[in-house]
Design a protein around this motif. Structure first.
Motif, PDB file in Angstrom:
ATOM      1  N   LEU A 195       0.700  -1.220   0.039  1.00 37.88           N
ATOM      2  CA  LEU A 195      -0.128  -0.160  -0.145  1.00 37.88           C
ATOM      3  C   LEU A 195       0.940   1.199  -0.039  1.00 37.88           C
ATOM      4  N   VAL A 196       2.128   1.138   0.697  1.00 36.60           N
ATOM      5  CA  VAL A 196       2.729   2.247   0.581  1.00 36.60           C
ATOM      6  C   VAL A 196       3.361   2.570  -0.828  1.00 36.60           C
ATOM      7  N   VAL A 197       3.730   1.414  -1.443  1.00 34.21           N
ATOM      8  CA  VAL A 197       4.292   1.555  -2.869  1.00 34.21           C
ATOM      9  C   VAL A 197       3.111   2.048  -3.717  1.00 34.21           C
ATOM     10  N   VAL A 198       1.808   1.603  -3.445  1.00 25.37           N
ATOM     11  CA  VAL A 198       0.565   2.421  -4.289  1.00 25.37           C
ATOM     12  C   VAL A 198       0.736   3.852  -3.870  1.00 25.37           C
ATOM     13  N   GLY A 199       0.828   4.149  -2.817  1.00 24.43           N
ATOM     14  CA  GLY A 199       0.528   5.559  -2.395  1.00 24.43           C
ATOM     15  C   GLY A 199       1.893   6.462  -2.903  1.00 24.43           C
ATOM     16  N   ILE A 200       2.938   5.845  -3.101  1.00 26.45           N
ATOM     17  CA  ILE A 200       4.265   6.413  -3.584  1.00 26.45           C
ATOM     18  C   ILE A 200       3.796   6.684  -5.082  1.00 26.45           C
ATOM     19  N   GLY A 201       3.518   5.897  -5.590  1.00 26.22           N
ATOM     20  CA  GLY A 201       3.041   5.741  -7.254  1.00 26.22           C
ATOM     21  C   GLY A 201       2.045   6.958  -7.644  1.00 26.22           C
ATOM     22  N   LEU A 202       0.864   6.750  -6.634  1.00 24.81           N
ATOM     23  CA  LEU A 202       0.166   8.100  -6.899  1.00 24.81           C
ATOM     24  C   LEU A 202       0.364   9.370  -6.749  1.00 24.81           C
ATOM     25  N   SER A 203       1.244   9.531  -5.746  1.00 21.51           N
ATOM     26  CA  SER A 203       1.724  10.860  -5.177  1.00 21.51           C
ATOM     27  C   SER A 203       3.063  11.392  -5.981  1.00 21.51           C
ATOM     28  N   LEU A 204       4.196  10.582  -6.060  1.00 18.92           N
ATOM     29  CA  LEU A 204       5.285  10.861  -6.553  1.00 18.92           C
ATOM     30  C   LEU A 204       5.822  10.286  -7.966  1.00 18.92           C
ATOM     31  N   GLY A 205       4.942   9.692  -8.584  1.00 19.80           N
ATOM     32  CA  GLY A 205       5.348   8.811  -9.497  1.00 19.80           C
ATOM     33  C   GLY A 205       5.297   9.700 -10.873  1.00 19.80           C
ATOM     34  N   GLY A 206       4.533  10.519 -10.479  1.00 18.36           N
ATOM     35  CA  GLY A 206       4.313  11.279 -12.006  1.00 18.36           C
ATOM     36  C   GLY A 206       5.847  11.877 -12.635  1.00 18.36           C
ATOM     37  N   PRO A 207       6.780  12.293 -11.978  1.00 16.35           N
ATOM     38  CA  PRO A 207       7.902  12.984 -12.480  1.00 16.35           C
ATOM     39  C   PRO A 207       8.599  12.022 -13.187  1.00 16.35           C
ATOM     40  N   THR A 208       9.132  10.712 -12.586  1.00 15.76           N
ATOM     41  CA  THR A 208      10.068   9.843 -13.189  1.00 15.76           C
ATOM     42  C   THR A 208       9.402   8.389 -13.543  1.00 15.76           C
ATOM     43  N   GLY A 209       8.161   8.133 -12.973  1.00 12.64           N
ATOM     44  CA  GLY A 209       7.858   6.806 -13.148  1.00 12.64           C
ATOM     45  C   GLY A 209       8.152   5.904 -11.871  1.00 12.64           C
ATOM     46  N   TYR A 210       8.679   6.777 -10.823  1.00  9.64           N
ATOM     47  CA  TYR A 210       9.094   5.842  -9.465  1.00  9.64           C
ATOM     48  C   TYR A 210       9.712   4.527  -9.538  1.00  9.64           C
ATOM     49  N   ALA A 211      10.935   4.679 -10.209  1.00 11.30           N
ATOM     50  CA  ALA A 211      11.726   3.342 -10.099  1.00 11.30           C
ATOM     51  C   ALA A 211      11.959   2.738  -8.461  1.00 11.30           C
ATOM     52  N   ILE A 212      12.408   3.533  -7.635  1.00  7.25           N
ATOM     53  CA  ILE A 212      12.283   3.375  -6.195  1.00  7.25           C
ATOM     54  C   ILE A 212      13.115   1.918  -5.898  1.00  7.25           C
ATOM     55  N   ASN A 213      13.827   1.525  -7.020  1.00  8.52           N
ATOM     56  CA  ASN A 213      14.524   0.262  -6.757  1.00  8.52           C
ATOM     57  C   ASN A 213      15.435  -0.062  -7.989  1.00  8.52           C
ATOM     58  N   PRO A 214      16.758  -0.051  -7.337  1.00  8.21           N
ATOM     59  CA  PRO A 214      17.594  -0.169  -8.762  1.00  8.21           C
ATOM     60  C   PRO A 214      17.708  -1.167  -9.407  1.00  8.21           C
ATOM     61  N   ALA A 215      17.327  -2.544  -8.972  1.00  5.32           N
ATOM     62  CA  ALA A 215      17.304  -3.712  -9.795  1.00  5.32           C
ATOM     63  C   ALA A 215      15.954  -3.725 -10.632  1.00  5.32           C
ATOM     64  N   ARG A 216      14.960  -2.939 -10.084  1.00  4.05           N
ATOM     65  CA  ARG A 216      13.821  -3.126 -10.885  1.00  4.05           C
ATOM     66  C   ARG A 216      13.829  -2.401 -12.064  1.00  4.05           C
ATOM     67  N   ASP A 217      14.776  -1.255 -12.102  1.00  4.97           N
ATOM     68  CA  ASP A 217      15.188  -0.517 -13.465  1.00  4.97           C
ATOM     69  C   ASP A 217      16.258  -1.102 -14.126  1.00  4.97           C
ATOM     70  N   LEU A 218      17.398  -1.283 -13.746  1.00  5.78           N
ATOM     71  CA  LEU A 218      18.600  -1.704 -14.464  1.00  5.78           C
ATOM     72  C   LEU A 218      18.352  -3.000 -15.053  1.00  5.78           C
ATOM     73  N   GLY A 219      17.966  -3.866 -14.156  1.00  6.97           N
ATOM     74  CA  GLY A 219      17.895  -5.313 -14.800  1.00  6.97           C
ATOM     75  C   GLY A 219      16.868  -5.272 -16.003  1.00  6.97           C
ATOM     76  N   PRO A 220      15.794  -4.808 -16.133  1.00  4.46           N
ATOM     77  CA  PRO A 220      14.819  -4.858 -17.218  1.00  4.46           C
ATOM     78  C   PRO A 220      15.487  -3.964 -18.181  1.00  4.46           C
ATOM     79  N   ARG A 221      16.354  -2.974 -18.100  1.00  5.16           N
ATOM     80  CA  ARG A 221      16.829  -2.012 -18.900  1.00  5.16           C
ATOM     81  C   ARG A 221      18.152  -2.864 -19.919  1.00  5.16           C
ATOM     82  N   ILE A 222      18.487  -3.654 -19.099  1.00  2.36           N
ATOM     83  CA  ILE A 222      19.611  -4.458 -19.630  1.00  2.36           C
ATOM     84  C   ILE A 222      18.848  -5.565 -20.810  1.00  2.36           C
TER      85      ILE A 222
END
Length: 262
Positions: A195-222
């Motif tokens: 639920l915290v992740v949902v809240g972050i996405g709704l409130s702070l996700g607009g500018p960058t898409g809220y990676a908030i997790n290095p592996a979540r972004d870097l692994g799929p980017r590779i």
């Protein structure tokens, strides 16, 4: 927990996280998907449920970090650096597996979407100097956005700050939830984090898409860079450091706040 249990648990949990999280984005943005056009709210709740699933699957084996920023924050907060590299390795492997599974699950939709003449023309225009409103660098289009994040306004300091702030909120919540024994016994801790992740996405996700997790972004980017997708566009490596270092800095800041305040 043994190193092998941690490694396997983090692979499984992070793979499910990316499979369901990347899957909801694919469903929303790829043509001919039944979820096409469902919008940002569907994406934020989809990622929240992805976190919930990954946490419950991996808790018994590894404690369900499924995020290098969480692992770093916990290590700094507790002073226990055992197995940090095992956690990080499992998270990266799991993230890449999850991204590859999204590609398999939506294989036909990727092909149909990227072979659409209008989409292909937009991708090519974005990669030419002056394309997409004279933007000099290609940002994440519909396909890259399935795998990794990118800013709506490209401003390194602001993008970094957004990821730092959002991840600080996440990791601080994880650290405080972790000391609540009732939540751990009942299994509600995972739900609270989701639920915290949902809240972050709704409130702070607009500018960058809220990676908030290095592996979540870097692994799929590779994985995006390696996949044989037609007209897929670039992987935006010029931006890739922000969703890695920003969340790690946020995890460290959350640990510092936790130690000072509690």
């Amino acid at each position: 927990m043994s190193s092998s249990d941690i490694f396997i648990g983090e692979i499984l949990g992070t793979a499910v996280l990316i499979l369901l999280g990347g899957g909801v984005v694919a469903g929303v943005v790829l043509k001919k998907s039944k979820a096409f056009g469902a919008g940002w709210v569907a994406i934020t709740f989809g990622w929240g449920f992805a976190v919930l699933s990954g946490v419950y699957i991996s808790t018994e084996l590894s404690g369900a970090h499924i995020n290098p920023a969480v692992t770093l924050g916990l290590a700094l907060d507790t002073g226990n650096w055992d197995h940090v590299w095992v956690y990080w390795a499992g998270q990266m492997v799991g993230a890449m597996i999850g991204a590859a599974l999204v590609w398999i699950a939506y294989f036909g939709h990727f092909q149909a979407h990227l072979r659409d003449p209008a989409v292909a023309a937009a991708e090519q225009s974005a990669e030419r100097p002056g394309g997409e409103g004279h933007r000099p660098h290609k940002g994440p289009g519909p396909v890259l956005g399935i795998f990794s994040t990118g800013p709506e306004i490209r401003s390194p300091w602001q993008n970094f700050a957004t990821e730092l702030i959002a991840t600080t909120v996440l990791v601080l919540a994880v650290l405080r939830l972790g000391v609540n024994s009732d939540l751990q016994v009942t299994g509600l801790g995972g739900l609270m984090v989701a639920l915290v992740v949902v809240g972050i996405g709704l409130s702070l996700g607009g500018p960058t898409g809220y990676a908030i997790n290095p592996a979540r972004d870097l692994g799929p980017r590779i994985v995006h860079a390696l996949l044989p997708l037609p007209n897929k566009g670039g992987s935006d490596w010029g931006y890739a450091w922000i969703p890695v270092l920003g969340p790690l800095a946020g995890g460290a800041l959350a640990a510092g706040i936790s130690r000072l305040a509690f």
